[in-house]
Design an enzyme around this catalytic site. Structure first.
Site, mmCIF file in Angstrom:
data_model
loop_
_atom_site.group_PDB
_atom_site.id
_atom_site.type_symbol
_atom_site.label_atom_id
_atom_site.label_comp_id
_atom_site.label_asym_id
_atom_site.label_seq_id
_atom_site.Cartn_x
_atom_site.Cartn_y
_atom_site.Cartn_z
ATOM 1 N N TYR A 95 -17.006 -1.747 -34.564
ATOM 2 C CA TYR A 95 -18.302 -1.386 -35.497
ATOM 3 C C TYR A 95 -19.257 -2.820 -34.689
ATOM 4 O O TYR A 95 -20.643 -2.843 -34.992
ATOM 5 C CB TYR A 95 -18.056 -0.641 -36.954
ATOM 6 C CG TYR A 95 -17.430 0.755 -36.722
ATOM 7 C CD1 TYR A 95 -17.995 1.254 -36.360
ATOM 8 C CD2 TYR A 95 -16.113 0.003 -37.601
ATOM 9 C CE1 TYR A 95 -17.190 2.682 -36.412
ATOM 10 C CE2 TYR A 95 -15.671 1.261 -36.750
ATOM 11 C CZ TYR A 95 -16.012 2.539 -36.504
ATOM 12 O OH TYR A 95 -15.351 3.698 -37.257
ATOM 13 N N ASN A 118 -21.962 11.066 -33.064
ATOM 14 C CA ASN A 118 -22.154 11.208 -31.999
ATOM 15 C C ASN A 118 -21.800 13.367 -31.650
ATOM 16 O O ASN A 118 -20.791 13.092 -31.954
ATOM 17 C CB ASN A 118 -20.832 10.764 -31.050
ATOM 18 C CG ASN A 118 -20.859 10.772 -29.584
ATOM 19 O OD1 ASN A 118 -21.308 11.582 -29.603
ATOM 20 N ND2 ASN A 118 -19.903 9.799 -29.538
ATOM 21 N N CYS A 126 -16.680 7.781 -28.821
ATOM 22 C CA CYS A 126 -16.991 7.194 -30.127
ATOM 23 C C CYS A 126 -15.592 6.630 -30.442
ATOM 24 O O CYS A 126 -14.677 6.072 -31.364
ATOM 25 C CB CYS A 126 -17.605 7.961 -31.071
ATOM 26 S SG CYS A 126 -16.993 9.417 -31.412
ATOM 27 N N HIS A 127 -14.270 7.169 -29.824
ATOM 28 C CA HIS A 127 -12.961 7.434 -30.698
ATOM 29 C C HIS A 127 -12.682 5.565 -30.269
ATOM 30 O O HIS A 127 -11.867 5.179 -30.830
ATOM 31 C CB HIS A 127 -11.922 7.734 -29.740
ATOM 32 C CG HIS A 127 -11.965 7.685 -28.214
ATOM 33 N ND1 HIS A 127 -13.049 8.261 -27.627
ATOM 34 C CD2 HIS A 127 -11.142 7.247 -27.756
ATOM 35 C CE1 HIS A 127 -13.120 8.626 -26.569
ATOM 36 N NE2 HIS A 127 -11.665 7.469 -26.070
ATOM 37 N N GLU A 153 -5.402 7.444 -23.534
ATOM 38 C CA GLU A 153 -6.465 6.271 -22.573
ATOM 39 C C GLU A 153 -5.387 5.399 -22.032
ATOM 40 O O GLU A 153 -5.530 4.374 -21.517
ATOM 41 C CB GLU A 153 -7.682 5.565 -23.127
ATOM 42 C CG GLU A 153 -8.194 6.699 -23.123
ATOM 43 C CD GLU A 153 -10.013 6.592 -23.689
ATOM 44 O OE1 GLU A 153 -10.626 5.417 -23.834
ATOM 45 O OE2 GLU A 153 -10.918 7.187 -23.565
#
Length: 162
Positions: A95, A118, A126-127, A153
């Protein structure tokens, strides 16, 4: 004959459960893991649905620029989302770092707030945003989903040719 509804949803089934896309007048308005109430299901044939399928089948690491349009947001949130789109598949940013990238040192909490509202998780990833101490922070779709998206991912990042 099916009534022509202004608001409807479509969904895909993924390894994390169903992902719903809510449309208004044919324009994508939200992506969520929670089944919408007060709108009907209708196949959309949307590029968003198609690209989300490709993502979850390991065929896509990024989404087409302009696939979704976030409207009615502050310039700060817009800059945060635009910068977040630059974070590569399978990687994370803090962040604090995201705040620095948009020229707001000390704006980590404001970045967190932008992440929490979001409307297009996964497409605006945003993850991929975590706390400076390595903790995951929050996630509007639930921390379990954030963990699973990051694991998904990371496990596919090694495959460079898709």
């Amino acid at each position: 004959m099916q009534k022509n509804y202004k608001h409807y949803y479509d969904f895909i089934t993924t390894q994390l459960g169903r992902v719903f896309c809510i449309f208004s007048d044919g324009v994508i308005g939200e992506i969520t893991f929670t089944e919408p109430e007060g709108v009907i299901y209708r196949e959309s044939g949307s590029a968003v649905i198609s690209e989300l399928k490709d993502y979850f089948h390991g065929l896509r690491k990024e989404f087409t620029p302009g696939l979704v349009h976030v409207s009615g947001i502050t310039p700060f949130r817009k800059s945060v989302y635009e910068e977040l789109l630059k974070v590569p598949f399978g990687e994370v940013v803090t962040y604090k770092e995201l705040a620095l990238r948009v020229g707001k040192p000390g704006g980590a909490r404001a970045v967190g707030q932008a992440m929490s509202v979001n409307p297009f998780p996964i497409v605006i990833p945003c993850h991929r945003v975590i706390a400076s101490d390595g903790k995951l922070g929050g996630y509007s779709e639930g921390i379990y989903i954030k963990i699973k998206l990051l694991e998904f991912e990371k496990s596919r990042k090694k495959y460079q040719n898709y």
